[in-house]
Design an enzyme around this catalytic site. Structure first.
Site, PDB file in Angstrom:
ATOM      1  N   LYS A   1       0.848  -1.200   0.000  1.00 24.48           N
ATOM      2  CA  LYS A   1       0.000   0.000   0.000  1.00 24.48           C
ATOM      3  C   LYS A   1       0.875   1.239   0.000  1.00 24.48           C
ATOM      4  O   LYS A   1       1.628   1.472   0.941  1.00 24.48           O
ATOM      5  CB  LYS A   1      -0.888   0.014   1.242  1.00 24.48           C
ATOM      6  CG  LYS A   1      -1.886   1.165   1.185  1.00 24.48           C
ATOM      7  CD  LYS A   1      -2.512   1.461   2.535  1.00 24.48           C
ATOM      8  CE  LYS A   1      -2.025   2.762   3.119  1.00 24.48           C
ATOM      9  NZ  LYS A   1      -2.179   3.946   2.300  1.00 24.48           N
TER      10      LYS A   1
ATOM     11  N   GLY B   1       6.996   5.206   7.934  1.00 24.84           N
ATOM     12  CA  GLY B   1       6.039   6.292   8.113  1.00 24.84           C
ATOM     13  C   GLY B   1       6.266   6.958   9.458  1.00 24.84           C
ATOM     14  O   GLY B   1       7.362   6.890  10.022  1.00 24.84           O
TER      15      GLY B   1
ATOM     16  N   THR C   1       6.015   7.977  13.521  1.00 26.34           N
ATOM     17  CA  THR C   1       6.180   7.214  14.763  1.00 26.34           C
ATOM     18  C   THR C   1       4.828   6.864  15.388  1.00 26.34           C
ATOM     19  O   THR C   1       4.637   5.759  15.901  1.00 26.34           O
ATOM     20  CB  THR C   1       7.076   8.019  15.734  1.00 26.34           C
ATOM     21  OG1 THR C   1       8.384   8.050  15.159  1.00 26.34           O
ATOM     22  CG2 THR C   1       7.147   7.382  17.109  1.00 26.34           C
TER      23      THR C   1
ATOM     24  N   THR D   1       1.959   6.359  13.838  1.00 27.41           N
ATOM     25  CA  THR D   1       1.371   5.235  13.081  1.00 27.41           C
ATOM     26  C   THR D   1       2.111   3.948  13.422  1.00 27.41           C
ATOM     27  O   THR D   1       1.494   2.885  13.562  1.00 27.41           O
ATOM     28  CB  THR D   1       1.448   5.499  11.558  1.00 27.41           C
ATOM     29  OG1 THR D   1       1.074   6.845  11.306  1.00 27.41           O
ATOM     30  CG2 THR D   1       0.562   4.577  10.771  1.00 27.41           C
TER      31      THR D   1
ATOM     32  N   GLU E   1      10.308   1.713  10.157  1.00 28.76           N
ATOM     33  CA  GLU E   1      11.210   2.841   9.864  1.00 28.76           C
ATOM     34  C   GLU E   1      10.398   4.103  10.103  1.00 28.76           C
ATOM     35  O   GLU E   1       9.493   4.416   9.326  1.00 28.76           O
ATOM     36  CB  GLU E   1      11.683   2.779   8.407  1.00 28.76           C
ATOM     37  CG  GLU E   1      12.467   1.521   8.057  1.00 28.76           C
ATOM     38  CD  GLU E   1      13.801   1.440   8.762  1.00 28.76           C
ATOM     39  OE1 GLU E   1      14.311   2.485   9.222  1.00 28.76           O
ATOM     40  OE2 GLU E   1      14.341   0.328   8.869  1.00 28.76           O
TER      41      GLU E   1
END
Ligand code: NAD
Length: 485
Positions: free
Chosen positions: A177, A230, A232, A234, A252
């Site tokens: 995605k 993305g 932190t 999330t 990451e």
């Protein structure tokens, strides 16, 4: 100029398909603020279809000789190179980044990712442990199954392929995605997958929002590994769902990176690179050095030169050849950055240059442009210096001693990357060892060798990408022991 698709659809089981709901949402061109295409608003049902396709494709793909997987991945790399100008144009329109940056960095790196992992799989090896004449152990590396790959908007195709390429090379099948904010080049990658003859279901790309498509990928019991890049916040949500399911996780996340400048540095090289590390891609690179610490002896000189060079940066439409700073990715993100500039003022910071939205001439007058901004006078513990802004905004702070600057550099919750500028070799290593960062650059920035481990400490992430580490992530180690007696 190229014509871009007006409808971004899913790529499932080898075909471009509509989302089951038939719903779409707007895709905005950040340079104009106008809608220029629509994106599939997929949900759990689309993720289910994609996962089933990936499950079906797994037995054959995972047992294909490495040479065959190498050939598929090399073919994709060749097609990306062939379509370089088209993809760079698409990336620039979708993200707002200068076209010449997309041509120089984003798209070449996307094909490099496929080429790197195509060849890496040919050199991948495992260990054997031999107990003289009594027993023999070898580590069998088994592709983990269906992998979920979720990526952000700042380096869209670059980061998307940085996950997909090692997953496919390792023998996993993929449900991926891209960010809903920058889905265009991921869609074009589906077309490339079809052109490259990738077997059905090996790579599936589902478009839509994080809380629907992303969350469904994370929750799916048959998706065994999640590679996520993305924010932190999330990352925390993802970990809280995936960890109790015992999924393999690579996270990451965000950064608030220090750029440490000692008086004995190579000044010209430092200032040129610091302009890059502060404002490249409108400051929207997780590795940008947004907190600049300067040894007091050269602070005033640095400040004057840095402000002068920053003022001369050309903010403009991303497609213009002379543009150095394009648009930030969305209106919402622009407002977030501007709110941090306001916060910095409340925290008694002085804006040395920039600080405002920039309105360009029509047709770009509704685009999302921000002047590159330098702030001084802030304490290192204030929110502006602790929270990730992710825009063309840096702070500058003087320091007197090594101990002081190490304390300030390590004071944030993040630990992604750091840069040190000094010609004193001993000090460079001494400081590097004490910094809480996954990556430390000495007298350089964004100097990437794809074989090296990439990732952050603390709230910047869990695990490392790059080189064989990414192949290890998408494999499960099995020790096989044979009795020789
Ligand atoms: P984000 O976390 O908002 O979104 C990233 C991806 O996660 C998107 O595809 C989004 O749709 C998806 N997502 C959102 N909610 C989800 C959920 N509940 N479950 C699953 N997926 C979900 O991040 P962003 O705003 O797109 O990107 C900016 C952030 O990414 C910054 O913090 C930046 O530092 C970080 N970043 C880190 C690296 C790195 O290598 N460490 C590289 C680039 C960007």
């Amino acid at each position: 100029m190229f014509e871009l698709p007006s409808k971004i659809k899913n790529y499932i089981n080898g075909e471009i398909v509509e989302p089951i709901s038939k719903n779409y949402f707007s895709n905005i061109n950040p340079s104009t603020g106008q809608e220029y295409s629509v994106v599939a608003d997929s949900d759990k049902a689309d993720v289910e279809l994609a996962t089933q396709a990936a499950i079906q494709a797994f037995p054959e793909w995972s047992t294909l000789p490495h040479q065959k997987r190498f050939e598929y991945l090399m073919k994709i790399a060749e097609l990306i190179d062939k379509k370089m100008d088209y993809l760079a144009y698409a990336e620039s329109i979708d993200n707002g980044k200068p076209l010449k940056l997309a041509k120089r960095v984003d798209i070449p790196r996307a094909s490099a990712n496929f080429r790197f992992y195509a060849t890496a799989i040919l050199h991948y090896y495992s260990q054997a442990h031999i107990n003289e004449r009594t027993s023999f152990n070898y580590t069998f590396k088994q592709p983990i199954g269906v992998a979920g790959c979720i990526s952000p908007w700042n380096l869209p195709l670059y980061l998307f392929t940085w996950k997909i390429a090692p997953a496919l090379a390792a023998g996993c099948t993929v449900v991926a995605k891209p960010s809903e904010i920058t889905p265009m080049t991921a869609y074009l990658l589906s077309e490339i997958g079809i052109e490259a003859g990738l077997p059905k279901g090996v790579l599936n790309i589902v478009h839509g929002y994080g809380h629907k498509v992303g969350q469904s990928i994370i929750e799916h019991p048959k998706i065994k590994a999640i590679s996520f890049t993305g924010g932190t916040k999330t990352g925390k949500t993802i970990a809280s769902t995936a960890a109790p399911m015992f999924k393999k996780l690579s996270l990451e996340l965000g950064g608030k990176n220090p750029n440490i400048i000692f008086a004995d540095c190579n000044y010209d090289k430092m200032i040129k690179t610091t302009i890059q590390s502060s404002f490249a891609n409108q400051g929207q690179i997780c590795l940008c050095g947004s907190r600049i610490f300067v040894e007091r002896k050269i602070y005033d000189k640095f400040k004057n030169d840095f402000v002068e060079k920053t003022r001369s940066l050309k903010v403009g439409p991303p497609l213009n050849e002379d543009t150095q700073i394009g648009a930030v990715v969305s209106e919402q993100h622009m407002n977030k950055i501007l709110s941090y500039i306001e916060l910095a003022k409340q925290e008694d910071g002085t804006i040395l240059c920039g600080g405002n939205r920039k309105i360009l001439d029509t047709p770009y007058n509704s685009g999302f442009y921000i002047e590159p901004t330098i702030i001084e006078g802030l304490h290192y513990t204030c929110r502006t210096n602790q929270e990730e802004i992710f825009g063309p905004v840096v702070t500058i702070t003087p320091f007197d001693t090594e101990e002081e600057v190490i304390t300030m550099a390590n004071s944030v919750e993040y630990g992604l990357s750091a840069t040190i500028w000094t010609e004193n070799l001993t000090r460079a290593h001494r400081v590097a060892h004490q910094l809480e960062s996954g990556i430390v650059w000495i007298n350089t920035w964004l100097n990437r060798d794809l074989r090296t481990p990439f990732g952050g400490m603390k709230a910047s992430g869990v695990g490392r990408e790059g080189g064989f580490k990414a192949l290890d992530f998408f494999n499960e180690d099995k020790n096989i022991c044979v009795d020789l007696s």
